[in-house]
Design a protein around this motif. Structure first.
Motif, PDB file in Angstrom:
ATOM      1  N   VAL A 125     -22.701   5.021  28.868  1.00 31.54           N
ATOM      2  CA  VAL A 125     -22.549   3.744  28.180  1.00 31.54           C
ATOM      3  C   VAL A 125     -22.899   2.662  29.187  1.00 31.54           C
ATOM      4  N   TYR A 126     -23.865   1.834  28.832  1.00 31.92           N
ATOM      5  CA  TYR A 126     -24.229   0.744  29.722  1.00 31.92           C
ATOM      6  C   TYR A 126     -23.053  -0.210  29.878  1.00 31.92           C
ATOM      7  N   GLU A 127     -22.918  -0.777  31.057  1.00 30.58           N
ATOM      8  CA  GLU A 127     -21.790  -1.658  31.366  1.00 30.58           C
ATOM      9  C   GLU A 127     -21.662  -2.794  30.355  1.00 30.58           C
ATOM     10  N   GLU A 128     -22.789  -3.361  29.926  1.00 26.26           N
ATOM     11  CA  GLU A 128     -22.734  -4.495  29.001  1.00 26.26           C
ATOM     12  C   GLU A 128     -22.246  -4.087  27.600  1.00 26.26           C
ATOM     13  N   ASN A 129     -22.188  -2.789  27.324  1.00 28.99           N
ATOM     14  CA  ASN A 129     -21.710  -2.301  26.028  1.00 28.99           C
ATOM     15  C   ASN A 129     -20.301  -1.718  26.100  1.00 28.99           C
ATOM     16  N   TRP A 130     -19.738  -1.596  27.294  1.00 28.94           N
ATOM     17  CA  TRP A 130     -18.484  -0.883  27.471  1.00 28.94           C
ATOM     18  C   TRP A 130     -17.332  -1.493  26.664  1.00 28.94           C
ATOM     19  N   GLU A 131     -17.196  -2.820  26.676  1.00 24.17           N
ATOM     20  CA  GLU A 131     -16.101  -3.439  25.924  1.00 24.17           C
ATOM     21  C   GLU A 131     -16.233  -3.147  24.428  1.00 24.17           C
ATOM     22  N   ALA A 132     -17.446  -3.229  23.902  1.00 22.76           N
ATOM     23  CA  ALA A 132     -17.656  -2.962  22.479  1.00 22.76           C
ATOM     24  C   ALA A 132     -17.319  -1.510  22.139  1.00 22.76           C
ATOM     25  N   VAL A 133     -17.669  -0.591  23.016  1.00 20.91           N
ATOM     26  CA  VAL A 133     -17.348   0.822  22.780  1.00 20.91           C
ATOM     27  C   VAL A 133     -15.833   1.020  22.788  1.00 20.91           C
ATOM     28  N   GLN A 134     -15.145   0.364  23.709  1.00 22.94           N
ATOM     29  CA  GLN A 134     -13.682   0.462  23.753  1.00 22.94           C
ATOM     30  C   GLN A 134     -13.060  -0.057  22.454  1.00 22.94           C
ATOM     31  N   VAL A 135     -13.530  -1.196  21.975  1.00 24.43           N
ATOM     32  CA  VAL A 135     -12.988  -1.775  20.741  1.00 24.43           C
ATOM     33  C   VAL A 135     -13.309  -0.860  19.562  1.00 24.43           C
ATOM     34  N   PHE A 136     -14.549  -0.398  19.460  1.00 26.01           N
ATOM     35  CA  PHE A 136     -14.944   0.479  18.355  1.00 26.01           C
ATOM     36  C   PHE A 136     -14.094   1.749  18.356  1.00 26.01           C
ATOM     37  N   SER A 137     -13.876   2.314  19.522  1.00 23.84           N
ATOM     38  CA  SER A 137     -13.056   3.517  19.629  1.00 23.84           C
ATOM     39  C   SER A 137     -11.618   3.243  19.197  1.00 23.84           C
ATOM     40  N   ALA A 138     -11.081   2.093  19.594  1.00 21.73           N
ATOM     41  CA  ALA A 138      -9.715   1.735  19.215  1.00 21.73           C
ATOM     42  C   ALA A 138      -9.586   1.508  17.707  1.00 21.73           C
TER      43      ALA A 138
END
Length: 111
Positions: free
Chosen positions: A35-48
């Motif tokens: 996961v590219y660093e610039e997408n990490w927050e979005a992946v965390q939110v989507f996962s949550a």
């Protein structure tokens, strides 16, 4: 279906047959992905938000099915706060979540 070590341990803890536990442990884990660093927050939110899918029920002529219709957007703001997403990043992350949601719906919708 891939079973991780946690599921195999749970099977053992709940008294599953030894052959089933062994088979679960032998399954190869899913390959990791970057996961590219610039997408990490979005992946965390989507996962949550993984338990926040809205679904509709359809039935007729003796059949019934549930269909994913999208994420419950009302759950996004509390997730932002709980994960600690800065206010100035929330709009951009929302757009990233919508892209992931659309891709997930393509995979989840029945053919």
């Amino acid at each position: 279906m891939v079973v991780d070590a946690g599921v195999a341990d749970a099977l053992a803890a709940f008294g599953a047959h030894q052959d089933d536990v062994k088979a679960a442990r032998e399954q190869a884990p899913e390959p990791a992905f970057e996961v590219y660093e610039e997408n990490w927050e979005a992946v965390q939110v989507f996962s949550a938000l993984s338990t926040q899918w809205r679904m509709s029920a359809f039935s007729g002529f003796g059949t019934a099915r549930l269909v994913h219709t999208g994420l419950d957007y009302g759950a996004i703001e509390p997730v932002y706060r709980l994960i600690g997403i800065r206010r100035d990043r929330r709009a951009a992350i929302f757009q990233q979540i919508r892209v992931m949601e659309e891709a997930a719906l393509d995979a989840l919708l029945p053919e």
